[in-house]
Enzyme design. Structure first.
Site, mmCIF file in Angstrom:
data_model
loop_
_atom_site.group_PDB
_atom_site.id
_atom_site.type_symbol
_atom_site.label_atom_id
_atom_site.label_comp_id
_atom_site.label_asym_id
_atom_site.label_seq_id
_atom_site.Cartn_x
_atom_site.Cartn_y
_atom_site.Cartn_z
ATOM 1 N N ASN A 61 -7.325 -38.742 74.223
ATOM 2 C CA ASN A 61 -7.222 -40.240 75.519
ATOM 3 C C ASN A 61 -6.924 -40.478 73.862
ATOM 4 O OD1 ASN A 61 -7.393 -43.023 76.887
ATOM 5 N ND2 ASN A 61 -7.888 -43.432 74.634
ATOM 6 N N SER A 107 -0.542 -44.480 94.617
ATOM 7 C CA SER A 107 -0.564 -46.389 94.866
ATOM 8 C C SER A 107 -2.178 -46.027 94.999
ATOM 9 C CB SER A 107 0.226 -46.568 96.066
ATOM 10 O OG SER A 107 -0.252 -47.692 96.495
ATOM 11 N N GLY A 108 -2.149 -47.248 95.722
ATOM 12 C CA GLY A 108 -4.079 -47.229 96.123
ATOM 13 C C GLY A 108 -5.192 -47.695 94.643
ATOM 14 N N SER A 163 -7.623 -42.705 71.180
ATOM 15 C CA SER A 163 -8.761 -42.672 70.603
ATOM 16 C C SER A 163 -10.402 -41.924 71.928
ATOM 17 C CB SER A 163 -9.369 -44.129 70.696
ATOM 18 O OG SER A 163 -10.062 -44.668 72.178
ATOM 19 N N LYS A 184 8.271 -45.529 94.905
ATOM 20 C CA LYS A 184 6.987 -45.910 94.704
ATOM 21 C C LYS A 184 7.374 -47.614 94.254
ATOM 22 C CE LYS A 184 3.057 -47.219 93.238
ATOM 23 N NZ LYS A 184 2.921 -49.191 92.612
ATOM 24 N N ALA A 237 -7.514 -45.103 81.030
ATOM 25 C CA ALA A 237 -7.913 -45.980 80.845
ATOM 26 C C ALA A 237 -8.702 -45.826 82.591
ATOM 27 C CB ALA A 237 -6.933 -46.942 80.874
ATOM 28 N N GLY A 262 -5.800 -43.839 84.549
ATOM 29 C CA GLY A 262 -5.876 -42.317 83.934
ATOM 30 C C GLY A 262 -7.538 -41.767 84.517
ATOM 31 N N ALA A 290 3.557 -47.660 81.190
ATOM 32 C CA ALA A 290 5.068 -48.533 81.767
ATOM 33 C C ALA A 290 6.071 -47.903 80.274
ATOM 34 C CB ALA A 290 5.517 -48.022 82.909
ATOM 35 N N GLU A 293 4.911 -54.259 99.458
ATOM 36 C CA GLU A 293 4.198 -54.608 99.646
ATOM 37 C C GLU A 293 4.051 -56.455 98.559
ATOM 38 O OE1 GLU A 293 1.761 -52.322 96.414
ATOM 39 O OE2 GLU A 293 2.158 -54.251 94.485
#
Ligand code: 6PG
Length: 486
Positions: A43, A139-140, A45, A193, A22, A25, A87, A200
């Site tokens: 992946n 993160s980002g 698919s 994290k 996705a 990734g 997750a 955040e």
């Protein structure tokens, strides 16, 4: 430059594999390839794998694989596989499939926002099978994944030797220092994290409260508020979140021509990391009040039925709006800065408490270093936090460190004025107010907790300590009210 091939099984030439293509990734895979690493792609698919290669195959060396066996076979040893899937159960299923095809010493990295207790469990289970499991907070967002995220890998130290240089090469860099370091054992990377995300939440809520005050106390429109945030971003508040706040406020809605922010439904959603932070803080006994208020503020905003039912409820007599807009703007800036210091101080307290609880031996200064770039909470003042921990690694609280102590002392009058004014105008400022109360609570010489202890002893014989003697004591409340040693 691409040599994407479906005939990879005979040549184990990829330095790393990425499964789960996705956006996050795909972008991490592209980032790795752009840095000269050969990346095996997988992946569920194949369409996503093919799309990545068709659109970005020329950015580096990708190996196209269809099955898990083919994927694993394409990797150099020790094999390094980065999982970028949702997750939860999806992660367990992918780990299981991969582990079956991998060998002793191979490394599985979970780059998703996993719950750290899941990571502790997974690391222990894979260790039993001779595999290394690394829970890496990344993160980002999409942009960071592609151009340089902040990476928080936790897991076996020895796995970092094979993995660290690779991750550090794709991480954001600040002053030549990569925003990636080995955090500590098992779930510590995902724990850190999680706290990052908690901070955040707090930071976003504080910015939201500032915005609300400009709108409702000073009557500013979105453009004018955007200008204030743009200006603030050139000072001590300089940060990614302040920067994007100005951009969001400037955005116009194509349909109505109004500021986009004025047509977005005011109900904030959440995926869960903020809630996890607060749940963990409750278990650890760490008062992360700013983060908790931010999570609850999102919940309140989403309580649509209750909000509807409460429309028109009495405000009571309201105070006058500020007349000196310039002064009030400076007051809000100071309140934001001081509250932000509190939010980070609380987050760092939670990291220390988590480290103690799980025996991770974390170095808080490392977080300040790797959060300076790439991540969502990157901010100029993280340099100050880093300096504070460099000077004193065992710092009791950020708010007592000279630089932050002085910053709060400079802000305190403004901070109080903002909370008082907001209260008098009926404008909710849960994070500003709770951060100020936290500060006042910490610096108070005497808290009402003495009375709480007396009450607990009265109804439950829970005992109390005395200021003038060692030991525990109990008053015979239903007897002659004399005191006995407990
Ligand atoms: C990051 C972000 C990222 C994600 C949040 C959103 O560090 O890149 O924190 O992890 O955008 O999880 O969280 P909410 O949906 O809960 O706001």
């Amino acid at each position: 430059m691409t040599s994407a091939t479906s005939d990879s099984s005979s040549t184990a030439r990829a330095q790393i594999g990425v499964t789960g293509l996705a956006v996050m990734g795909s972008n991490i895979a592209r980032n790795l390839a752009r840095h000269g690493h050969t990346v095996a792609l997988h992946n569920r698919s194949i369409a996503k794998t093919d799309a990545l290669i068709a659109e970005h195959g020329d950015e580096g060396d990708f190996v196209r694989t269809e099955t898990v066996e083919e994927f694993v076979a394409a990797l150099q040893k020790p094999r390094r596989v980065l999982i970028m899937v949702k997750a939860g159960e999806a992660t367990d299923a992918v780990i299981e499939e991969l582990a079956g095809a991998m060998e002793t010493g191979d490394i599985i990295i979970d780059g998703g926002n996993a719950l750290y207790t899941d990571t502790i469990r997974r690391e222990a289970a894979l260790r039993e099978r001779g595999l290394h499991f690394v829970g890496a907070g990344i993160s980002g967002g999409e942009e960071g994944a592609l151009n340089g995220p902040s990476i928080m890998p936790g897991g076996p130290k020895e796995s970092y030797e094979a993995l660290g240089p690779l991750l550090e090469s794709i991480a954001a860099q600040v002053d030549g220092v990569p925003c990636c370091t080995h955090i500590g054992p098992d779930g510590s990377g995902h724990f850190v994290k999680m706290v990052h995300n908690g901070i955040e939440y707090a930071d976003m809520q504080l910015i939201g409260e500032a915005y609300n005050l400009f709108r409702d106390a000073l009557g500013y429109d979105a453009d004018r508020i955007a200008d204030v945030f743009t200006e603030w971003n050139s000072g001590e508040l300089e940060s990614y979140l302040v920067e994007i706040t100005a951009e969001v406020l400037q955005q116009k809605d194509a349909k109505t021509g109004k500021p986009l922010v004025d047509v977005i439904v005011d109900a904030a959603e959440q995926k869960g990391t903020g809630r996890w932070t607060v749940k963990s803080a409750l278990d650890l006994g760490v008062p992360v009040t700013g983060i908790a208020e931010a999570v609850f503020a999102r919940a309140l905003s989403g309580s649509r039925d209750q909000r509807k039912a409460a429309q028109g409820l009495a405000s009571g007599a309201l105070g006058a709006k500020p007349t000196d807009a310039e002064q009030f703007t400076e007051d809000i800036r100071q309140a934001l800065y001081a509250s932000k210091i509190v939010a980070y101080a609380q987050g760092f307290d939670q990291i220390r408490a988590g480290s103690d609880e799980y025996g991770w031996d974390l170095t808080p200064g490392d977080m300040a270093t790797i959060w300076r770039g790439g991540c969502i909470i990157r901010a100029r003042f993280l340099n100050r936090i880093k300096e504070a921990y460099d000077t004193n690694p065992a710092l009791t609280s950020l708010i007592v460190e000279p630089y932050f102590r002085e910053a709060i002392e400079n802000a305190i009058d403004s901070w109080r004025r903002v909370v008082v004014t907001a209260t008098q105008l009926g404008i909710p400022v849960p994070a500003f107010a709770s951060s100020l109360s936290y500060y006042d609570g910490l610096r108070a010489e005497r808290l009402p907790a003495a009375l709480t202890q007396g009450q607990r002893d009265f109804f439950g014989a829970h005992t109390y300590e005395r200021i003038d003697a060692d030991g525990k004591f109990h008053t015979l409340w239903s007897g002659d009210h004399s005191e006995v040693s407990a």
